[in-house]
Motif scaffolding. Structure first.
Motif, PDB file in Angstrom:
ATOM      1  N   LEU A  18     -13.979 -25.362 -27.819  1.00  0.00           N
ATOM      2  CA  LEU A  18     -15.001 -24.037 -28.550  1.00  0.00           C
ATOM      3  C   LEU A  18     -15.069 -24.302 -29.851  1.00  0.00           C
ATOM      4  O   LEU A  18     -14.832 -24.762 -30.990  1.00  0.00           O
ATOM      5  N   THR A  20     -17.443 -21.907 -33.122  1.00  0.00           N
ATOM      6  CA  THR A  20     -18.096 -21.040 -33.470  1.00  0.00           C
ATOM      7  C   THR A  20     -18.743 -20.747 -34.599  1.00  0.00           C
ATOM      8  O   THR A  20     -19.198 -21.829 -35.058  1.00  0.00           O
ATOM      9  N   GLN A  21     -19.931 -19.781 -34.627  1.00  0.00           N
ATOM     10  CA  GLN A  21     -21.440 -20.176 -35.170  1.00  0.00           C
ATOM     11  C   GLN A  21     -21.180 -18.308 -35.854  1.00  0.00           C
ATOM     12  O   GLN A  21     -20.688 -17.246 -35.760  1.00  0.00           O
ATOM     13  N   TRP A  32     -22.477 -23.880 -37.425  1.00  0.00           N
ATOM     14  CA  TRP A  32     -21.527 -23.615 -36.315  1.00  0.00           C
ATOM     15  C   TRP A  32     -19.986 -23.957 -37.360  1.00  0.00           C
ATOM     16  O   TRP A  32     -20.295 -25.418 -37.854  1.00  0.00           O
ATOM     17  N   PRO A  35     -13.163 -22.946 -35.292  1.00  0.00           N
ATOM     18  CA  PRO A  35     -12.072 -21.889 -35.856  1.00  0.00           C
ATOM     19  C   PRO A  35     -10.939 -22.142 -36.691  1.00  0.00           C
ATOM     20  O   PRO A  35     -10.839 -23.050 -36.211  1.00  0.00           O
ATOM     21  N   LEU A  57     -10.519 -14.037 -33.714  1.00  0.00           N
ATOM     22  CA  LEU A  57     -11.286 -14.425 -32.317  1.00  0.00           C
ATOM     23  C   LEU A  57     -10.019 -13.683 -31.019  1.00  0.00           C
ATOM     24  O   LEU A  57     -10.495 -13.286 -30.193  1.00  0.00           O
ATOM     25  N   LEU A  95     -15.355 -11.582 -30.464  1.00  0.00           N
ATOM     26  CA  LEU A  95     -15.580 -12.114 -31.782  1.00  0.00           C
ATOM     27  C   LEU A  95     -15.905 -11.257 -33.289  1.00  0.00           C
ATOM     28  O   LEU A  95     -16.816 -10.377 -32.632  1.00  0.00           O
ATOM     29  N   HIS A  98     -17.510 -13.998 -36.411  1.00  0.00           N
ATOM     30  CA  HIS A  98     -18.825 -14.923 -35.891  1.00  0.00           C
ATOM     31  C   HIS A  98     -19.498 -14.204 -34.751  1.00  0.00           C
ATOM     32  O   HIS A  98     -19.331 -12.930 -34.553  1.00  0.00           O
ATOM     33  N   HIS A 101     -20.110 -17.837 -29.555  1.00  0.00           N
ATOM     34  CA  HIS A 101     -19.730 -18.834 -29.374  1.00  0.00           C
ATOM     35  C   HIS A 101     -20.090 -19.766 -28.003  1.00  0.00           C
ATOM     36  O   HIS A 101     -20.143 -19.146 -27.039  1.00  0.00           O
ATOM     37  N   ARG A 102     -19.400 -21.385 -28.472  1.00  0.00           N
ATOM     38  CA  ARG A 102     -19.713 -22.147 -27.476  1.00  0.00           C
ATOM     39  C   ARG A 102     -19.097 -22.580 -26.654  1.00  0.00           C
ATOM     40  O   ARG A 102     -18.147 -23.524 -27.688  1.00  0.00           O
ATOM     41  N   TRP A 103     -18.491 -23.102 -25.271  1.00  0.00           N
ATOM     42  CA  TRP A 103     -17.578 -23.723 -24.914  1.00  0.00           C
ATOM     43  C   TRP A 103     -18.302 -25.422 -24.577  1.00  0.00           C
ATOM     44  O   TRP A 103     -19.480 -25.301 -23.937  1.00  0.00           O
TER      45      TRP A 103
END
Length: 132
Positions: A18, A20-21, A32, A35, A57, A95, A98, A101-103
């Motif tokens: 994970l 997060t931006q 990025w 978290p 989150l 979120l 942030h 988010h991306r996996w």
């Protein structure tokens, strides 16, 4: 110079990690990060990370072993990062702190524009998981 102790989580799910931006309006907007957040007085790093993941989150996480420690000096402050392995045990990511988010697969992590303090974490994840 201000010295801040913060935690960060490496959350792995199905081989993806994970990321997060930060919000564009933040001082380091669009960057990025893993978290986590600032350790409050009297708080253990593990308790801090559990609290931050709940606040940021909306998830309950199990905090595992310490993965690494790293320090980065920004112009206005020095950040000491305590990085833990973690797993989401309950909840769906919502979120609160942030914009995205991306996996990410481990070999994709280098494609993101990480905060300077988080780059050593990316490097260690890639060397630990890819080479072994």
């Amino acid at each position: 110079m201000q010295h801040i102790r913060v935690t960060a989580a490496i959350i792995v799910d199905n081989g993806r990690i994970l990321a997060t931006q930060r919000h564009d309006h933040d001082a380091t907007g669009g960057k990025w990060e893993f978290p986590g957040g600032k350790i409050e007085p009297g708080e253990t790093p593990e308790a801090c990370l559990r609290r931050e993941l709940r606040e940021e989150l909306d998830v309950d996480a199990e905090i595992g072993e310490l993965f690494m420690e790293t320090t980065h000096a920004y112009p206005s402050k020095t950040v000491e990062l305590l990085v833990y392995r973690a797993a989401i045990r309950a909840g769906t990511i919502v979120l609160h702190a942030h914009q995205a988010h991306r996996w990410m697969m481990i070999d994709e992590l280098g494609q993101l524009d990480w905060l300077a303090a988080d780059w050593p974490i990316v490097t260690k994840i890639q060397s630990d998981f890819i080479e072994h």
